[in-house]
Design a protein around this motif. Structure first.
Motif, PDB file in Angstrom:
ATOM      1  N   MET A  34       0.826  -1.199   0.000  1.00  0.00           N
ATOM      2  CA  MET A  34       0.000   0.000   0.000  1.00  0.00           C
ATOM      3  C   MET A  34       0.866   1.258   0.000  1.00  0.00           C
ATOM      4  O   MET A  34       0.602   2.206  -0.757  1.00  0.00           O
ATOM      5  N   MET A  35       1.904   1.270   0.824  1.00  0.00           N
ATOM      6  CA  MET A  35       2.781   2.429   0.881  1.00  0.00           C
ATOM      7  C   MET A  35       3.523   2.635  -0.438  1.00  0.00           C
ATOM      8  O   MET A  35       3.794   3.766  -0.843  1.00  0.00           O
ATOM      9  N   ALA A  36       3.818   1.543  -1.118  1.00  0.00           N
ATOM     10  CA  ALA A  36       4.512   1.668  -2.398  1.00  0.00           C
ATOM     11  C   ALA A  36       3.620   2.307  -3.461  1.00  0.00           C
ATOM     12  O   ALA A  36       4.116   2.853  -4.448  1.00  0.00           O
ATOM     13  N   ALA A  37       2.287   2.250  -3.244  1.00  0.00           N
ATOM     14  CA  ALA A  37       1.355   2.828  -4.217  1.00  0.00           C
ATOM     15  C   ALA A  37       1.061   4.293  -3.939  1.00  0.00           C
ATOM     16  O   ALA A  37       0.490   4.984  -4.797  1.00  0.00           O
ATOM     17  N   VAL A  38       1.435   4.805  -2.753  1.00  0.00           N
ATOM     18  CA  VAL A  38       1.115   6.192  -2.392  1.00  0.00           C
ATOM     19  C   VAL A  38       1.715   7.203  -3.364  1.00  0.00           C
ATOM     20  O   VAL A  38       1.035   8.168  -3.753  1.00  0.00           O
ATOM     21  N   PRO A  39       2.979   7.032  -3.817  1.00  0.00           N
ATOM     22  CA  PRO A  39       3.536   8.036  -4.749  1.00  0.00           C
ATOM     23  C   PRO A  39       2.760   8.160  -6.053  1.00  0.00           C
ATOM     24  O   PRO A  39       2.888   9.173  -6.746  1.00  0.00           O
ATOM     25  N   GLU A  40       1.968   7.153  -6.415  1.00  0.00           N
ATOM     26  CA  GLU A  40       1.198   7.210  -7.654  1.00  0.00           C
ATOM     27  C   GLU A  40      -0.116   7.962  -7.487  1.00  0.00           C
ATOM     28  O   GLU A  40      -0.831   8.182  -8.471  1.00  0.00           O
ATOM     29  N   ALA A  41      -0.461   8.333  -6.254  1.00  0.00           N
ATOM     30  CA  ALA A  41      -1.753   8.968  -5.993  1.00  0.00           C
ATOM     31  C   ALA A  41      -1.785  10.393  -6.546  1.00  0.00           C
ATOM     32  O   ALA A  41      -0.751  11.066  -6.674  1.00  0.00           O
ATOM     33  N   ASP A  42      -2.989  10.850  -6.859  1.00  0.00           N
ATOM     34  CA  ASP A  42      -3.197  12.237  -7.282  1.00  0.00           C
ATOM     35  C   ASP A  42      -3.381  13.146  -6.083  1.00  0.00           C
ATOM     36  O   ASP A  42      -3.009  14.333  -6.131  1.00  0.00           O
ATOM     37  N   VAL A  43      -3.946  12.621  -5.003  1.00  0.00           N
ATOM     38  CA  VAL A  43      -4.207  13.436  -3.830  1.00  0.00           C
ATOM     39  C   VAL A  43      -4.296  12.546  -2.596  1.00  0.00           C
ATOM     40  O   VAL A  43      -4.705  11.386  -2.675  1.00  0.00           O
ATOM     41  N   ILE A  44      -3.874  13.110  -1.468  1.00  0.00           N
ATOM     42  CA  ILE A  44      -4.026  12.452  -0.170  1.00  0.00           C
ATOM     43  C   ILE A  44      -4.946  13.333   0.660  1.00  0.00           C
ATOM     44  O   ILE A  44      -4.626  14.503   0.930  1.00  0.00           O
ATOM     45  N   ILE A  45      -6.075  12.807   1.067  1.00  0.00           N
ATOM     46  CA  ILE A  45      -7.049  13.556   1.862  1.00  0.00           C
ATOM     47  C   ILE A  45      -6.892  13.127   3.308  1.00  0.00           C
ATOM     48  O   ILE A  45      -6.914  11.920   3.617  1.00  0.00           O
ATOM     49  N   THR A  46      -6.748  14.104   4.210  1.00  0.00           N
ATOM     50  CA  THR A  46      -6.455  13.787   5.609  1.00  0.00           C
ATOM     51  C   THR A  46      -7.549  14.309   6.529  1.00  0.00           C
ATOM     52  O   THR A  46      -8.428  15.065   6.120  1.00  0.00           O
ATOM     53  N   ASN A  47      -7.402  13.935   7.837  1.00  0.00           N
ATOM     54  CA  ASN A  47      -8.411  14.242   8.856  1.00  0.00           C
ATOM     55  C   ASN A  47      -8.247  15.561   9.622  1.00  0.00           C
ATOM     56  O   ASN A  47      -9.266  16.040  10.144  1.00  0.00           O
ATOM     57  N   PRO A  48      -7.130  16.077   9.945  1.00  0.00           N
ATOM     58  CA  PRO A  48      -5.813  15.979   9.301  1.00  0.00           C
ATOM     59  C   PRO A  48      -4.813  15.008   9.932  1.00  0.00           C
ATOM     60  O   PRO A  48      -3.800  14.707   9.321  1.00  0.00           O
ATOM     61  N   THR A  49      -5.034  14.506  11.184  1.00  0.00           N
ATOM     62  CA  THR A  49      -3.998  13.699  11.832  1.00  0.00           C
ATOM     63  C   THR A  49      -4.376  12.239  11.981  1.00  0.00           C
ATOM     64  O   THR A  49      -3.500  11.362  11.968  1.00  0.00           O
TER      65      THR A  49
END
Length: 380
Positions: free
Chosen positions: A257-272
């Motif tokens: 899953m972490m290896a796929a994060v760089p391919e994301a267009d956006v990361i939406i947070t809670n913020p923490t």
């Protein structure tokens, strides 16, 4: 009483695995009495069915060998030929009975317990050669049972034989006054029917032995509660081992899953506390945004760190982050109810990219109150 309190009594029914293991070791219900009755009845039936042909062949053999000429008797080669011919005739005469006995001796044992071939039964057991072990087996319950069955068989056969002889007394006496050929055929028939009645008497022993063997085998396979628990642990895996396997699986899944994060267009947070990573490929017609990664607390923090490192846009939208986290599985498309909210987020992200590339104006700030259906909202 101590055994009962310690839970070591065999009170539990055997499991399927226990039964399979027992069959592999050859531990199935078998009845020697059933085999004996089947072979005896088959042999007696064979004598009745083929006795006439057998008697005629025996008489033919007698005529053939008692009428040899003097030249044949003094010629070794001729005597060898006569012996070979006599053997061939005798074998041909008893062949139907032998075939019938062979089939019955093969089918009768598998009538109870089914067909089984176990290599472990062919292995030599040196413990059986120990005289002390043999003496101990002589005084076991099984040995006493076999002794009682042997005595019962003796008395049953004796009783049936006396009854048969009493009923056939006139027929046996009449054989002495019959012509030779008729007397031989009559004798074979009397022997056959006598064997049938004596074997029928053994049916009583077999009828009692078959359920006893089934009960004894089933009782032998019964298990203690501890054995059931141990087998369950062996087959399903010990709890600590299963927990370790699940932990390793989670770690491997998180690494992917972490290896796929760089391919994301956006990361939406809670913020923490929450973080979700989305990917949208406009070239796939009709495809909705895909969830590449999600996590809480430490995992969410790690996702943000990777996003910063690879320059993935990170946006704060607590309600949308929680809604996506609880409603969407990894590598699955977001539900239709979140299309509008996510579309606004992605439009904002793409406008920022255009602005940073010098191809547009700075976008308007993202609305804090995104359109999220009530059934997809998570307040905690």
């Amino acid at each position: 009483m101590a055994e009962s309190e310690s839970g070591q009594d065999k009170t539990e029914e055997p499991t399927d695995k226990k039964i399979r293991d027992a069959r592999e070791k050859g531990e199935v219900a078998r009845s020697k009495e059933l085999n004996t009755v089947a072979v005896t009845l088959g042999g007696a039936g064979g004598l009745i069915a083929f006795g006439g042909h057998l008697a005629e062949t025996l008489m033919e053999l007698m005529r053939l060998n008692f009428s040899l000429s003097r030249d044949t008797l003094i010629n070794e080669q001729s005597m060898g030929t006569a012996l070979l011919l006599s053997g061939k005739m005798a074998l041909w005469a008893v062949q139907p009975v032998l075939i019938l006995l062979f089939v019955i001796s093969f089918v009768a044992p598998i009538a109870l317990g089914g067909f089984l071939f176990s290599g472990s039964l062919l292995q030599p057991k040196f413990s059986r050669m120990n005289p002390l072990s043999g003496i101990k087996r002589m005084f076991t319950l099984n040995a006493m049972t076999e002794l009682l069955k042997a005595m019962a068989k003796f008395f049953v056969i004796l009783l049936v034989a006396l009854v048969v002889l009493a009923n056939d007394r006139q027929a046996l006496l009449a054989i002495a006054n019959e012509p030779l050929e008729q007397a031989i055929i009559h004798s074979v028939q009397v022997v056959g029917w006598s064997a049938v009645w004596m074997a029928a008497g053994l049916l009583l022993i077999a009828a009692a032995d078959v359920p006893f063997q089934l009960w004894q085998t089933h009782n032998k396979l019964k298990m203690t509660k501890q054995e059931v628990k141990d087998e369950y642990k062996d087959s399903e895996g010990k709890p600590e081992v299963k927990q370790r396997i699940r932990q390793l699986q989670r770690e491997m899944s998180q690494r992917r899953m972490m290896a796929a994060v760089p391919e994301a267009d956006v990361i939406i947070t809670n913020p923490t506390h929450y973080a979700v990573a989305l990917k949208y490929d406009p070239e796939k017609g009709g495809a909705a945004p895909l969830l590449l990664a999600k996590g809480t607390d430490f995992v969410a923090l790690k996702m943000r760190e990777i996003g910063v490192e690879h320059k993935v846009q990170i946006l704060e939208s607590p309600a949308l982050a929680r809604a996506i986290y609880y409603s969407t599985e990894l590598e699955q498309e977001i539900p239709a109810g979140l299309y509008l909210a996510v579309a606004q987020v992605l439009a904002y992200v793409f406008q920022i990219r255009q602005y940073r590339a010098g191809k547009g104006k700075p976008p308007e700030p993202l609305k804090k109150d995104l359109p999220i259906p009530d059934d997809l909202r998570r307040d905690n």
